[in-house]
Design an enzyme around this catalytic site. Structure first.
Site, mmCIF file in Angstrom:
data_model
loop_
_atom_site.group_PDB
_atom_site.id
_atom_site.type_symbol
_atom_site.label_atom_id
_atom_site.label_comp_id
_atom_site.label_asym_id
_atom_site.label_seq_id
_atom_site.Cartn_x
_atom_site.Cartn_y
_atom_site.Cartn_z
ATOM 1 N N GLU A 1 0.819 -1.224 0.000
ATOM 2 C CA GLU A 1 0.000 0.000 0.000
ATOM 3 C C GLU A 1 0.846 1.265 0.000
ATOM 4 O O GLU A 1 0.319 2.357 -0.248
ATOM 5 C CB GLU A 1 -0.921 0.018 1.222
ATOM 6 C CG GLU A 1 -1.940 -1.068 1.186
ATOM 7 C CD GLU A 1 -3.025 -0.890 2.228
ATOM 8 O OE1 GLU A 1 -3.155 0.219 2.769
ATOM 9 O OE2 GLU A 1 -3.727 -1.866 2.481
ATOM 10 N N TYR B 1 -2.742 4.764 7.619
ATOM 11 C CA TYR B 1 -2.015 3.488 7.777
ATOM 12 C C TYR B 1 -0.884 3.379 6.767
ATOM 13 O O TYR B 1 0.281 3.163 7.141
ATOM 14 C CB TYR B 1 -2.972 2.294 7.620
ATOM 15 C CG TYR B 1 -2.243 0.991 7.341
ATOM 16 C CD1 TYR B 1 -1.428 0.409 8.312
ATOM 17 C CD2 TYR B 1 -2.335 0.365 6.088
ATOM 18 C CE1 TYR B 1 -0.731 -0.774 8.053
ATOM 19 C CE2 TYR B 1 -1.649 -0.817 5.832
ATOM 20 C CZ TYR B 1 -0.846 -1.378 6.814
ATOM 21 O OH TYR B 1 -0.150 -2.534 6.554
ATOM 22 N N LYS C 1 3.269 3.348 7.277
ATOM 23 C CA LYS C 1 4.143 2.248 6.830
ATOM 24 C C LYS C 1 5.193 2.790 5.859
ATOM 25 O O LYS C 1 6.355 2.373 5.888
ATOM 26 C CB LYS C 1 3.327 1.131 6.178
ATOM 27 C CG LYS C 1 2.421 0.357 7.122
ATOM 28 C CD LYS C 1 3.167 -0.413 8.210
ATOM 29 C CE LYS C 1 3.991 -1.556 7.661
ATOM 30 N NZ LYS C 1 4.528 -2.400 8.774
HETATM 31 P P1 NAD Z 1 -2.340 -7.501 12.994
HETATM 32 O O1 NAD Z 1 -3.067 -6.239 13.313
HETATM 33 O O2 NAD Z 1 -3.084 -8.764 12.844
HETATM 34 O O3 NAD Z 1 -1.219 -7.761 14.087
HETATM 35 C C1 NAD Z 1 -0.385 -6.736 14.574
HETATM 36 C C2 NAD Z 1 0.287 -7.210 15.848
HETATM 37 O O4 NAD Z 1 1.167 -6.162 16.300
HETATM 38 C C3 NAD Z 1 -0.703 -7.511 16.982
HETATM 39 O O5 NAD Z 1 -0.358 -8.718 17.608
HETATM 40 C C4 NAD Z 1 -0.515 -6.325 17.929
HETATM 41 O O6 NAD Z 1 -0.781 -6.641 19.289
HETATM 42 C C5 NAD Z 1 0.947 -5.992 17.701
HETATM 43 N N1 NAD Z 1 1.241 -4.594 18.065
HETATM 44 C C6 NAD Z 1 0.531 -3.498 17.719
HETATM 45 N N2 NAD Z 1 1.094 -2.410 18.271
HETATM 46 C C7 NAD Z 1 2.187 -2.842 18.954
HETATM 47 C C8 NAD Z 1 3.176 -2.179 19.730
HETATM 48 N N3 NAD Z 1 3.173 -0.845 19.907
HETATM 49 N N4 NAD Z 1 4.159 -2.932 20.282
HETATM 50 C C9 NAD Z 1 4.185 -4.275 20.114
HETATM 51 N N5 NAD Z 1 3.248 -4.954 19.414
HETATM 52 C C10 NAD Z 1 2.276 -4.231 18.841
HETATM 53 O O7 NAD Z 1 -1.500 -7.169 11.679
HETATM 54 P P2 NAD Z 1 -1.044 -8.156 10.503
HETATM 55 O O8 NAD Z 1 -2.080 -8.171 9.460
HETATM 56 O O9 NAD Z 1 -0.549 -9.395 11.108
HETATM 57 O O10 NAD Z 1 0.195 -7.323 9.923
HETATM 58 C C11 NAD Z 1 1.501 -7.539 10.469
HETATM 59 C C12 NAD Z 1 2.512 -6.775 9.645
HETATM 60 O O11 NAD Z 1 2.462 -7.236 8.294
HETATM 61 C C13 NAD Z 1 2.255 -5.270 9.601
HETATM 62 O O12 NAD Z 1 3.482 -4.613 9.673
HETATM 63 C C14 NAD Z 1 1.592 -5.061 8.254
HETATM 64 O O13 NAD Z 1 1.869 -3.765 7.757
HETATM 65 C C15 NAD Z 1 2.274 -6.127 7.429
HETATM 66 N N6 NAD Z 1 1.496 -6.598 6.271
HETATM 67 C C16 NAD Z 1 0.261 -7.173 6.458
HETATM 68 C C17 NAD Z 1 -0.436 -7.636 5.364
HETATM 69 C C18 NAD Z 1 -1.807 -8.254 5.515
HETATM 70 O O14 NAD Z 1 -2.458 -8.530 4.500
HETATM 71 N N7 NAD Z 1 -2.292 -8.519 6.707
HETATM 72 C C19 NAD Z 1 0.106 -7.499 4.074
HETATM 73 C C20 NAD Z 1 1.357 -6.890 3.920
HETATM 74 C C21 NAD Z 1 2.052 -6.456 5.040
HETATM 75 O O1 DAU Z 2 -2.199 -4.757 0.697
HETATM 76 C C1 DAU Z 2 -1.721 -5.126 1.950
HETATM 77 C C2 DAU Z 2 -2.663 -4.644 3.029
HETATM 78 O O2 DAU Z 2 -3.806 -5.494 2.976
HETATM 79 C C3 DAU Z 2 -2.042 -4.648 4.416
HETATM 80 O O3 DAU Z 2 -0.998 -3.723 4.456
HETATM 81 C C4 DAU Z 2 -3.085 -4.302 5.474
HETATM 82 O O4 DAU Z 2 -2.527 -4.419 6.767
HETATM 83 C C5 DAU Z 2 -4.261 -5.266 5.340
HETATM 84 O O5 DAU Z 2 -5.268 -4.923 6.269
HETATM 85 C C6 DAU Z 2 -4.810 -5.222 3.926
HETATM 86 O O6 DAU Z 2 -5.395 -3.911 3.653
HETATM 87 P P1 DAU Z 2 -6.813 -3.746 2.912
HETATM 88 O O7 DAU Z 2 -7.351 -2.437 3.321
HETATM 89 O O8 DAU Z 2 -6.683 -4.060 1.470
HETATM 90 O O9 DAU Z 2 -7.597 -4.981 3.625
HETATM 91 P P2 DAU Z 2 -9.088 -5.154 4.181
HETATM 92 O O10 DAU Z 2 -9.222 -6.582 4.567
HETATM 93 O O11 DAU Z 2 -9.448 -4.133 5.168
HETATM 94 O O12 DAU Z 2 -9.983 -4.891 2.870
HETATM 95 C C7 DAU Z 2 -9.787 -5.627 1.672
HETATM 96 C C8 DAU Z 2 -10.728 -5.053 0.623
HETATM 97 O O13 DAU Z 2 -12.075 -5.374 0.971
HETATM 98 C C9 DAU Z 2 -10.684 -3.538 0.508
HETATM 99 O O14 DAU Z 2 -10.885 -3.183 -0.850
HETATM 100 C C10 DAU Z 2 -11.873 -3.071 1.351
HETATM 101 C C11 DAU Z 2 -12.869 -4.192 1.144
HETATM 102 N N1 DAU Z 2 -13.808 -4.466 2.255
HETATM 103 C C12 DAU Z 2 -13.293 -4.594 3.519
HETATM 104 C C13 DAU Z 2 -14.129 -4.925 4.566
HETATM 105 C C14 DAU Z 2 -13.575 -5.055 5.982
HETATM 106 C C15 DAU Z 2 -15.163 -4.687 2.000
HETATM 107 O O15 DAU Z 2 -15.622 -4.585 0.844
HETATM 108 N N2 DAU Z 2 -15.977 -5.024 3.048
HETATM 109 C C16 DAU Z 2 -15.519 -5.156 4.322
HETATM 110 O O16 DAU Z 2 -16.320 -5.472 5.224
#
Ligand code: NAD
Ligand code: DAU
Length: 332
Positions: free
Chosen positions: A123, A148, A152
């Site tokens: 993102e 957000y 990042k």
């Molecule tokens: P998440 O919200 O599920 O988990 C985040 C974790 O970080 C939680 O366990 C939370 O307690 C911990 N945390 C938050 N603030 C903190 C602090 N101040 N100190 C210590 N721990 C803290 O997030 P996620 O989806 O697992 O994402 C993890 C990482 O991966 C992030 O850096 C995110 O940007 C990156 N990422 C996620 C996705 C995705 O699709 N979920 C994709 C690309 C990158």
């Molecule tokens: O691309 C990587 C990112 O993917 C990570 O960096 C983020 O941490 C992770 O949360 C995710 O971000 P998105 O904003 O893309 O994910 P989210 O699951 O919130 O939403 C995915 C898509 O679905 C987005 O286009 C919004 C849409 N959406 C989301 C929700 C929660 C819906 O249409 N309905 C919903 O209820």
């Protein structure tokens, strides 16, 4: 790397990584996690207690971070505030954890000369048009949209500055949207799966034309491990598995796999500033490190994920009502 510190290891992607690391290496793992609303200690259940320990603390707290970094060989940094929608209602925690937290960690790895891998998101590049043949590469200019993604993006810049200015041994990865077990029910896929289980119609933001590039969290984990072990210090690697789908297709697939009519969903208020499309070109990672995703069939990965949520209601149920109540206030 016998001792690895994993920040945010009680969250979704971090917990998947800890399971992956323990299963594939002999490393001992310390998880540093603040246990925010997004965390679950239960995500680490079943891991060997002699190899995995949890320290509850804030990655932005220098007194907690410094001794932990000093006593480990490498740090993998997942800890973050991760949900775009939350960053639009309350951006403060995103600045604290994603920027100050990363800064605090960088100062500790600089002081103790430790290897760092920084986990980031696609993102940071903003979004693409639906008909744009281009995908994000490591050379795409930064153009984040939400608090957000801006936080990042800032954290990535800090890491690169610490590499260049202080010789910190760090790598960065930017991954696309993950799915799989242990994902909080606020996120798109688990929200819709658990809605269907609860007899609630899935909620699609706006038209549903927005595209995300889905990758299984275990494939994200194997890519991070490859970069940690064999990546070139100072380099950035994009992680993706050629999984572009629009949100409407994903909702329809969830409904089909769960035995519901494919039009049994609601359109709800769109996200402000909603990014249109993300798409990753991951050739550098594949060619340089020989990485390949294992989950190539989205439908079967999604079916596995649905099964996981059906079988682990005790894991997600405590978070469901509060999450839906917050969405209802926003008409989502
Ligand atoms: P998440 O919200 O599920 O988990 C985040 C974790 O970080 C939680 O366990 C939370 O307690 C911990 N945390 C938050 N603030 C903190 C602090 N101040 N100190 C210590 N721990 C803290 O997030 P996620 O989806 O697992 O994402 C993890 C990482 O991966 C992030 O850096 C995110 O940007 C990156 N990422 C996620 C996705 C995705 O699709 N979920 C994709 C690309 C990158
Ligand atoms: O691309 C990587 C990112 O993917 C990570 O960096 C983020 O941490 C992770 O949360 C995710 O971000 P998105 O904003 O893309 O994910 P989210 O699951 O919130 O939403 C995915 C898509 O679905 C987005 O286009 C919004 C849409 N959406 C989301 C929700 C929660 C819906 O249409 N309905 C919903 O209820």
């Amino acid at each position: 790397m016998e001792r690895v510190l994993v920040t945010g290891g009680a969250g979704f992607v971090g917990a998947n990584f800890v399971h992956h690391l323990v299963g594939r290496t002999t490393a001992d793992v310390t998880v540093l996690d603040k246990l925010t609303y997004a965390a679950s200690e239960a995500s680490l259940a079943g891991l060997p207690p002699d190899r995995v320990r949890l320290v509850v603390g804030d990655v932005a707290d220098q007194t907690a971070v410094d001794p932990l970094v000093a006593s480990h060989d490498a740090v993998v940094h997942f800890a973050a505030e991760s949900h775009n929608d939350n960053s639009l209602t309350d951006p403060g925690p995103f600045v604290h954890t994603n920027l100050i937290g990363t800064f605090t960690l960088l100062e500790a790895v600089r002081k103790h000369d430790k290897r760092l891998h920084h986990v980031s998101t696609d993102e940071v590049y903003g979004d693409l048009e639906l008909d744009d043949p281009k995908r994000f590469t490591e050379d795409t200019p930064y153009n984040p949209s939400s608090p957000y993604s801006a936080s990042k993006a800032g954290s990535d810049h800090l890491v690169r500055a610490w590499v260049r200015s202080f010789g910190v041994r760090a790598t960065v990865s930017n991954c696309s949207n993950n799915y799989g077990p242990w994902q909080h029910v606020e996120k798109f896929i688990p929200r819709q799966i658990t809605n269907v289980i609860d007899g609630i119609r899935p909620k699609l933001y706006g038209s549903g034309e927005n595209v995300r590039d889905w990758i299984h969290a275990d494939d994200h984990s194997s890519a991070v491990l490859a970069i940690l072990e064999r990546g070139r210090v100072g380099e950035t690697y994009l992680i993706g598995a050629d999984g572009e789908k629009n949100n409407l297709e994903v909702v329809r697939l969830i409904l089909k796999l769960m035995g519901r009519p494919e039009d049994d969903f609601d359109h709800v208020n769109d996200r402000v500033g909603h990014d249109l499309r993300y798409a990753i070109e991951s050739g550098k990672l594949r060619q340089e490190l020989g990485w390949q995703p294992q989950f190539r069939d989205f439908e079967s990965g999604l079916a596995d994920t649905i099964r996981w949520y059906r079988e682990h209601e005790d894991w997600w149920r405590p978070h469901k009502d509060r999450t839906e109540a917050a969405y209802a206030l926003k008409g989502q």
